[in-house]
Structures are given as C-alpha cells and as structure tokens.
Design a protein around this motif. Structure first.
Motif, mmCIF file in Angstrom:
data_model
loop_
_atom_site.group_PDB
_atom_site.id
_atom_site.type_symbol
_atom_site.label_atom_id
_atom_site.label_comp_id
_atom_site.label_asym_id
_atom_site.label_seq_id
_atom_site.Cartn_x
_atom_site.Cartn_y
_atom_site.Cartn_z
ATOM 1 N N SER A 68 0.813 -1.087 -0.009
ATOM 2 C CA SER A 68 0.012 0.059 -0.046
ATOM 3 C C SER A 68 1.098 1.204 -0.029
ATOM 4 N N HIS A 71 2.467 1.994 -3.257
ATOM 5 C CA HIS A 71 1.574 2.709 -4.211
ATOM 6 C C HIS A 71 0.939 3.489 -3.489
ATOM 7 N N ASP A 72 0.318 4.378 -2.431
ATOM 8 C CA ASP A 72 1.051 5.350 -2.037
ATOM 9 C C ASP A 72 1.483 6.809 -2.350
ATOM 10 N N ASP A 76 0.702 9.906 -4.794
ATOM 11 C CA ASP A 76 1.131 10.977 -4.580
ATOM 12 C C ASP A 76 2.552 11.361 -4.624
ATOM 13 N N ARG A 81 10.805 8.076 1.561
ATOM 14 C CA ARG A 81 9.729 7.153 2.227
ATOM 15 C C ARG A 81 10.865 6.442 3.573
ATOM 16 N N GLU A 135 -8.185 5.370 -0.102
ATOM 17 C CA GLU A 135 -7.894 6.564 -0.901
ATOM 18 C C GLU A 135 -8.536 6.384 -1.977
ATOM 19 N N LYS A 159 -8.672 4.717 5.265
ATOM 20 C CA LYS A 159 -6.917 4.559 4.585
ATOM 21 C C LYS A 159 -6.747 3.720 5.917
ATOM 22 N N GLN A 197 -3.418 8.197 13.089
ATOM 23 C CA GLN A 197 -3.962 9.455 11.235
ATOM 24 C C GLN A 197 -3.623 10.451 12.285
ATOM 25 N N LYS A 214 9.840 11.940 5.964
ATOM 26 C CA LYS A 214 9.240 12.311 4.520
ATOM 27 C C LYS A 214 9.154 13.756 4.812
HETATM 28 C C1 FPP Z 1 -0.063 6.256 3.985
HETATM 29 O O1 FPP Z 1 -1.479 7.005 4.210
HETATM 30 C C2 FPP Z 1 -0.967 5.002 2.588
HETATM 31 C C3 FPP Z 1 -2.405 4.355 3.628
HETATM 32 C C4 FPP Z 1 -2.592 4.232 4.801
HETATM 33 C C5 FPP Z 1 -3.316 3.825 2.500
HETATM 34 C C6 FPP Z 1 -3.091 3.497 0.674
HETATM 35 C C7 FPP Z 1 -3.320 2.619 0.294
HETATM 36 C C8 FPP Z 1 -3.296 2.437 -0.942
HETATM 37 C C9 FPP Z 1 -2.714 3.265 -1.838
HETATM 38 C C10 FPP Z 1 -4.482 1.673 -1.955
HETATM 39 C C11 FPP Z 1 -3.552 0.693 -1.898
HETATM 40 C C12 FPP Z 1 -3.461 -0.948 -0.980
HETATM 41 C C13 FPP Z 1 -2.739 -1.879 -1.844
HETATM 42 C C14 FPP Z 1 -2.938 -3.085 -0.685
HETATM 43 C C15 FPP Z 1 -1.995 -2.042 -2.650
HETATM 44 P P1 FPP Z 1 -0.786 8.699 4.032
HETATM 45 O O2 FPP Z 1 -1.083 9.157 2.788
HETATM 46 O O3 FPP Z 1 -1.568 9.559 5.277
HETATM 47 O O4 FPP Z 1 0.637 8.555 4.695
HETATM 48 P P2 FPP Z 1 1.709 9.364 4.490
HETATM 49 O O5 FPP Z 1 2.294 11.044 4.137
HETATM 50 O O6 FPP Z 1 2.584 8.262 5.029
HETATM 51 O O7 FPP Z 1 1.952 8.853 2.797
#
Ligand code: FPP
Ligand code: MG
Length: 315
Positions: A68, A71-72, A76, A81, A135, A159, A197, A214
């Motif tokens: 996840s 892909h996130d 974004d 990371r 998402e 999420k 979160q 990050k």
């Molecule tokens: C990080 O959170 C992201 C998630 C908690 C979920 C992401 C889910 C997907 C992309 C759906 C696809 C899922 C799978 C299993 C392939 P955030 O964006 O709040 O934190 P960040 O600042 O660390 O990016």
C-alpha cells in the motif's frame, strides 16, 4: 518475521526478491504485525501449534502494508519514504506498480496456505478493499476545502484505522477468541489507528521540514484538508477565502501562512487533543481484558503513538 517474509518471496527470481525485500519491515515500525501478534497472545493464541499460522498472518499484514505504501507514493508522487528515495524514483513507476501488486499477491498466497482460516482471508481481503476505497475517497476530496469532519474521519478510518483494527482482529481470530474479545480488539485497533493518523496529520504541520522520514507540508501541497486545516477554516473564514482565491497549485507563501495560522489559532492543539482522546478510547477498550504482559504491550503501543508529540514541535 523476516524469515517468513523471506519464505513467501522465495519462489520469485532473485532479482525480484531484491526489489521487494526492502519494502517489508526495513526502517518501519512493524506496527501492524506487532499488533496482530500481541492481540493473539492476549487472547490465548500463542500456543506452539498456532505459531506458524500466526507468523504467516503477521508477515502477510506487513507485506500488504508495504504494497500500500509503494502504491501510495506513486499516487502522491512522493520523493521519500522512511528517509529513503521512494521505489518509483529508484525503479520507475511501471516497475513500482507491479512490485506493489506482486507483494500484495504473495501476501494473499501466504494467507491461503493450508491450515489458514478462511475467515482470515475474508477479513483481510475486505480490509484491503476498504483501504482502496479510502484512498479513492481521499483522491476525490482533493481541493475540497470545505470537507467536513465527518468526511475527514471517514477517510482516515478507511485508509488507516480499519486496517489496523483488522490486524488486531486477525490476531484474535488466529487465537480462536470469542466474538466479544474480537470486538474489543477491533475497538482498540480502530481508535489506535485514528490516533495514529491524527498524529501523522498533526506532524505534517510541523515547523521542521522532515517528519518520520518524509517532508512535512505534503498534505496542503496535495490539496488535502486534514483536521488542522478543517479546524482552522471552521474558525477563520478569511483563510477559506484565501484558499478559494488561490490557484490549484498553492503558492509556498500561502502554505506557510496557513501552517503558521494553524499553530496560532490552536488548530494543532485541537488535533492533538483529538488524538489523545482516541488514544484514551483505545486504552479503554483494553479494559475488557485482565491485566497481562500482552495487555501492557498493547497499552504501550497506544501510548507510543502519541508520544511523538513532544518530538514533533521544537520548544
Ligand atoms: C499512507 O497514508 C497510505 C495508506 C495508509 C493507504 C494507502 C492505500 C492504497 C494506496 C490503496 C492500495 C492498497 C494496496 C494494499 C495495494 P498517508 O498518505 O496519510 O501517509 P503518508 O504521508 O505516509 O503518505
Ligand atoms: Mg500518502
């Protein structure tokens, strides 16, 4: 745990194993597998005969989480990371999409091994579907500055919180715990996930540029309204007017002005209080169980989530 992940990836060519291995565990907190195992121990699931199933499930949730994040970071367009360049920058977007897919497929293959409970597969399959919905929901909420709290909480539940709740419930499931215990652990996990979160969204407004490996300020840059901004806009209509008048790509000066306004307005204190309240609710859910080392572990995890506050803001 690394051993189980290694086994799950072993059928793949060496080159692919090298691509996937850094996505699992390395540098992360291993929060989800730790929660799954502690939940199983709490509900009596650490007998030797259940251990293999338990470790497989724990490795699977860490692999799902790794997939996840890959892909996130593509969605974004994130550069970093866990303090390292994101996979899509190292290997290109196409390879990163497929690496995430592959990791997800191997995780579900682990969950389908003989001896696994079909319920576990159902629980985690449903949870991944909800992750994707969260998402998508977040994606369609971009630049919707009037996003209400209800919608914000719905997004962070989908999420983040529901997957963490499912990891706790999965531990109880492996242990064969009764429904009431499964429910209590779900309650604990959902509140812990919301607190987690909320702390992440709070940290994004920090005055130091990097948070948790990050860059801070990413939410506003992406057009995401999180609780600090939602509270600011509720109390300072002039900020909403400034956002409405701004170009789609918010100028850095406006982002910095909003960040400062959120601090001065008490919007970050408000977010901190919301996280602490969820932490309290997580701890309350644990009262369903008698005192034990596993219960103390779960309580310590809940406390650690908000323990980050003092480290986020200097002074
Ligand atoms: C990080 O959170 C992201 C998630 C908690 C979920 C992401 C889910 C997907 C992309 C759906 C696809 C899922 C799978 C299993 C392939 P955030 O964006 O709040 O934190 P960040 O600042 O660390 O990016
Ligand atoms: Mg993200």
């Amino acid at each position: 745990m690394e051993g189980v992940v290694g086994e799950a990836l072993a059928p793949l060519p060496h080159r692919l194993q090298e691509l996937l291995r850094p996505l699992v565990g390395s540098g992360g907190k291993m929060l989800r597998p730790r929660l799954l195992i502690a939940s199983a121990v709490l509900t009596g699931g650490d007998e030797a005969k259940k251990r293999k199933v338990l470790y497989r499930a724990a490795a699977a949730v860490e692999m799902i989480h790794g997939a996840s994040l890959v892909h996130d970071d593509i969605i974004d367009e994130a550069a970093l990371r866990r303090g390292h360049p994101a996979l899509h920058l190292l290997r290109g977007r196409r390879a990163a999409v497929l690496a995430g897919d592959l990791l997800l497929a191997r995780a579900f293959a682990l969950l389908s091994e003989p001896g696994e409970r079909a319920e576990l597969l159902k629980l985690l399959g449903r949870s991944v579907a909800l992750l994707c919905r969260g998402e998508l929901c977040q994606m369609t909420s971009r630049r919707r500055w009037e996003l209400g709290r209800r919608q914000y909480y719905r997004i962070i539940y989908l999420k983040t919180a529901q997957f963490i709740a499912s990891c706790c419930e999965a531990g109880a499931l492996v242990a064969g715990a009764p429904e009431a215990e499964r429910r209590a652990l779900r309650q604990y996990g959902a509140n812990l996930g919301l607190a987690f979160q909320l702390v992440d969204d709070y940290a994004d407004y920090a005055d130091s540029p990097y948070q948790g490996g990050k860059p801070a300020g990413g939410d506003l840059k992406q057009g995401l309204a999180t609780l600090p901004l939602i509270h600011l806009l509720e109390t300072r209509p002039s900020c909403l007017q400034a956002l409405r008048a701004a170009p789609a790509e918010l100028p850095p000066e406006l982002r910095e002005a909003l960040r400062r306004a959120a601090v001065e307005n008490g919007s970050l204190d408000h977010t901190r209080a919301a996280a602490l309240s969820r932490q309290e609710q997580a701890l309350r859910a644990l009262r369903h169980f008698p005192d034990s080392a596993a219960r103390r572990d779960l309580a310590a995890i809940a406390k650690a989530v908000t323990g980050r506050f003092s480290a986020i803001f200097r002074g």
